[in-house]
Enzyme design. Structure first.
Site, PDB file in Angstrom:
ATOM      1  N   ILE A 111      -4.218   4.656   0.853  1.00 42.35           N
ATOM      2  CA  ILE A 111      -4.669   5.042   2.191  1.00 42.35           C
ATOM      3  C   ILE A 111      -5.820   6.037   2.113  1.00 42.35           C
ATOM      4  O   ILE A 111      -6.777   5.973   2.891  1.00 42.35           O
ATOM      5  CB  ILE A 111      -3.504   5.658   2.991  1.00 42.35           C
ATOM      6  CG1 ILE A 111      -2.360   4.650   3.141  1.00 42.35           C
ATOM      7  CG2 ILE A 111      -3.970   6.137   4.370  1.00 42.35           C
ATOM      8  CD1 ILE A 111      -1.044   5.285   3.538  1.00 42.35           C
ATOM      9  N   TYR A 150       0.832  -1.210   0.000  1.00 45.47           N
ATOM     10  CA  TYR A 150       0.000   0.000   0.000  1.00 45.47           C
ATOM     11  C   TYR A 150       0.861   1.252   0.000  1.00 45.47           C
ATOM     12  O   TYR A 150       2.046   1.222   0.322  1.00 45.47           O
ATOM     13  CB  TYR A 150      -0.951   0.001   1.202  1.00 45.47           C
ATOM     14  CG  TYR A 150      -0.279   0.221   2.542  1.00 45.47           C
ATOM     15  CD1 TYR A 150      -0.078   1.509   3.042  1.00 45.47           C
ATOM     16  CD2 TYR A 150       0.146  -0.854   3.316  1.00 45.47           C
ATOM     17  CE1 TYR A 150       0.539   1.705   4.274  1.00 45.47           C
ATOM     18  CE2 TYR A 150       0.760  -0.665   4.543  1.00 45.47           C
ATOM     19  CZ  TYR A 150       0.954   0.624   5.026  1.00 45.47           C
ATOM     20  OH  TYR A 150       1.564   0.841   6.237  1.00 45.47           O
ATOM     21  N   CYS A 151       0.226   2.365  -0.385  1.00 44.12           N
ATOM     22  CA  CYS A 151       0.894   3.668  -0.398  1.00 44.12           C
ATOM     23  C   CYS A 151      -0.180   4.746  -0.245  1.00 44.12           C
ATOM     24  O   CYS A 151      -1.338   4.438   0.078  1.00 44.12           O
ATOM     25  CB  CYS A 151       1.707   3.860  -1.674  1.00 44.12           C
ATOM     26  SG  CYS A 151       0.725   3.694  -3.183  1.00 44.12           S
ATOM     27  N   THR A 152       0.155   5.990  -0.477  1.00 44.72           N
ATOM     28  CA  THR A 152      -0.758   7.101  -0.194  1.00 44.72           C
ATOM     29  C   THR A 152      -2.024   7.052  -1.025  1.00 44.72           C
ATOM     30  O   THR A 152      -3.134   7.034  -0.496  1.00 44.72           O
ATOM     31  CB  THR A 152      -0.051   8.453  -0.432  1.00 44.72           C
ATOM     32  OG1 THR A 152       1.168   8.468   0.305  1.00 44.72           O
ATOM     33  CG2 THR A 152      -0.926   9.610   0.019  1.00 44.72           C
TER      34      THR A 152
END
Length: 344
Positions: A228, A199-201
Site C-alpha cells: 500500500i 496486498y499488505c502494508t
C-alpha cells in the site's frame, strides 16, 4: 560502542525525540534471502545504524530482513550505502518511503534475530518463499481492480482492514498472519480460474502469501510491488486515481498514514465515524482500539470504565494488579469484539 542494544529508559528516549530538531524520513524495507549467520550480521549492522542515528525496528532471520525505520533525512544516502553494502543480496533493495514527511515514527533502535522475519506457521520443508506471484505497479493495480475476473485479497489483520482497504477487497478476518494463510486458502478454493491480487502494508506479508498460494496450486497470483505504501506514493506521483480508500495502518507511533479523506470505520465506544487508533492508557490492558475525541475525554484515554477506574489508583496499586490474577481478563487483544464486551 560498548553495548549492542539500548540502555536508556523508554521515557527518556521519548522525551528526547520530542526535542529533536532534525528532519527525519520514515522508511520500510524487506528482502527474502538466505542469511547464513543472522546474529553476526545483526551485530555488525546495528553498529552502523547506531552511528547513523537510525531509529526503528529491524527483524533479521535466516530467511531475510524486515525493517521499519526513521532516518535523519540528511543521512539517507549514507544509510542506503550502508544497507546495500551489508550483503550482496541487498544491493539496490527497494525502499518504501512514507507519504507523510518528518514524522516522529520511532524513538529507539531495536534489532532482533528471529526464527522468521514473518511468522507464518508453515512447516512444509518443500515450501519456498522465493517462488512468489507477479508484481503489479500502481497503474496495473488500478486496471485490475476494474476487472470483474480479479479478486483483491487483503492480507493484513482485521484492525488494519477496518480503517482502510482497496475498493471491493476481501477481508480475511484474523489477528495474526499465521491464522490468515490457511483461511485465505480455504476462502479462495474454487476460484483458481480468477486473477487473485494479494496486498499488505509494505509487501512483505503478501509476498509470502502469494508463494503459499502457488505452493498450493494457484497460478494466477499477483501482489502489489511495495504494498500500500508504494502504491499510494506512485499513484499520487503519476496522477492516478487512488483505489485504496481511508487510512493505511502502520506499526509505529503514527498508527496510520492518511491515503484518502474517507473515514470508513467507527469509534469502538460510541459508533461515531472515526479512524484514530489508540492503545488503552491502562498498562494492565493496553488494548488497541479506535476512539473518537469525545470518548477520549470521557474515558480518559482508556477503553472502558473499568480501565478508567484502574488508572485512578496509585502506581503501587496498579503494579500489584499487574502481578496479580485479577488482571486475567485485561490482556492485550486487538479484537473489537472483546473490547465491546469490556466497555461497561
Amino acid at each position: 560502542m560498548k553495548f549492542l542494544h539500548n540502555t536508556i529508559s523508554n521515557r527518556q528516549l521519548k522525551e528526547e525525540i520530542k526535542k529533536e530538531k532534525i528532519h527525519r524520513t520514515t522508511i520500510s524495507f524487506y528482502k527474502y534471502f538466505n542469511l547464513e549467520n543472522p546474529k553476526e550480521y545483526r551485530d555488525n549492522l546495528y553498529k552502523k545504524f547506531f552511528d547513523l542515528n537510525v531509529f526503528g525496528r529491524v527483524y533479521i532471520a535466516s530467511e531475510g530482513i524486515n525493517g521499519q525505520i526513521s532516518v535523519p533525512t540528511e543521512s539517507i544516502e549514507k544509510f542506503k550505502k550502508t544497507l546495500y553494502d551489508s550483503h550482496k543480496d541487498l544491493d539496490e533493495i527497494r525502499l518504501n518511503i512514507a507519504i507523510e514527511e518528518n514524522q516522529k515514527s520511532f524513538w529507539v533502535l531495536r534489532m532482533k534475530v528471529r526464527e522468521k522475519i514473518v511468522a507464518d506457521g508453515i512447516t512444509d520443508k518443500n515450501f519456498s518463499v522465493l517462488n512468489t506471484g507477479k508484481y503489479l505497479k500502481a497503474k496495473e493495480v488500478n486496471d485490475m481492480i476494474e476487472d470483474t475476473q480479479t479478486i483483491f485479497v487483503d492480507m493484513r489483520n482485521h484492525y488494519e482492514y477496518e480503517v482502510g482497504h482497496f475498493e471491493g477487497a476481501i477481508e480475511v478476518p484474523s489477528n495474526t498472519f499465521r491464522e490468515q494463510l490457511p483461511m485465505a486458502l480455504n476462502m479462495l478454493q474454487g476460484k483458481k480460474d480468477k486473477n487473485i491480487v494479494m496486498y499488505c502494508t509494505g509487501g512483505i506479508r503478501c509476498e509470502k502469501a502469494t508463494a503459499y498460494m502457488k505452493h498450493n496450486g494457484f497460478e494466477n497470483i499477483y501482489h502489489i510491488e511495495g504494498g500500500i505504501i508504494e502504491y499510494a506514493r506512485k499513484a499520487k506521483e503519476q496522477g492516478l486515481p487512488l483505489k485504496f480508500i481511508g487510512k493505511n495502518f502502520v506499526f509505529d507511533e503514527r498508527m496510520g498514514e492518511r491515503i484518502t479523506n474517507d473515514i470508513i470505520s467507527n469509534c469502538h465506544q460510541c459508533g461515531e465515524l472515526c479512524d484514530s487508533h489508540i492503545n488503552c492508557a491502562n498498562d494492565n490492558c493496553h488494548i488497541l482500539f479506535i476512539q473518537c475525541e469525545k470518548c477520549k475525554e470521557k474515558y480518559e484515554n482508556c477503553c472502558s470504565t473499568k480501565c478508567t477506574e484502574i488508572m485512578k489508583l496509585s502506581e503501587e496499586e496498579r503494579k500489584i494488579l499487574r502481578k496479580g490474577k485479577k488482571n486475567d481478563k485485561l490482556v492485550f487483544n486487538k479484537s473489537k469484539h472483546n473490547l465491546m464486551m469490556n466497555i461497561n
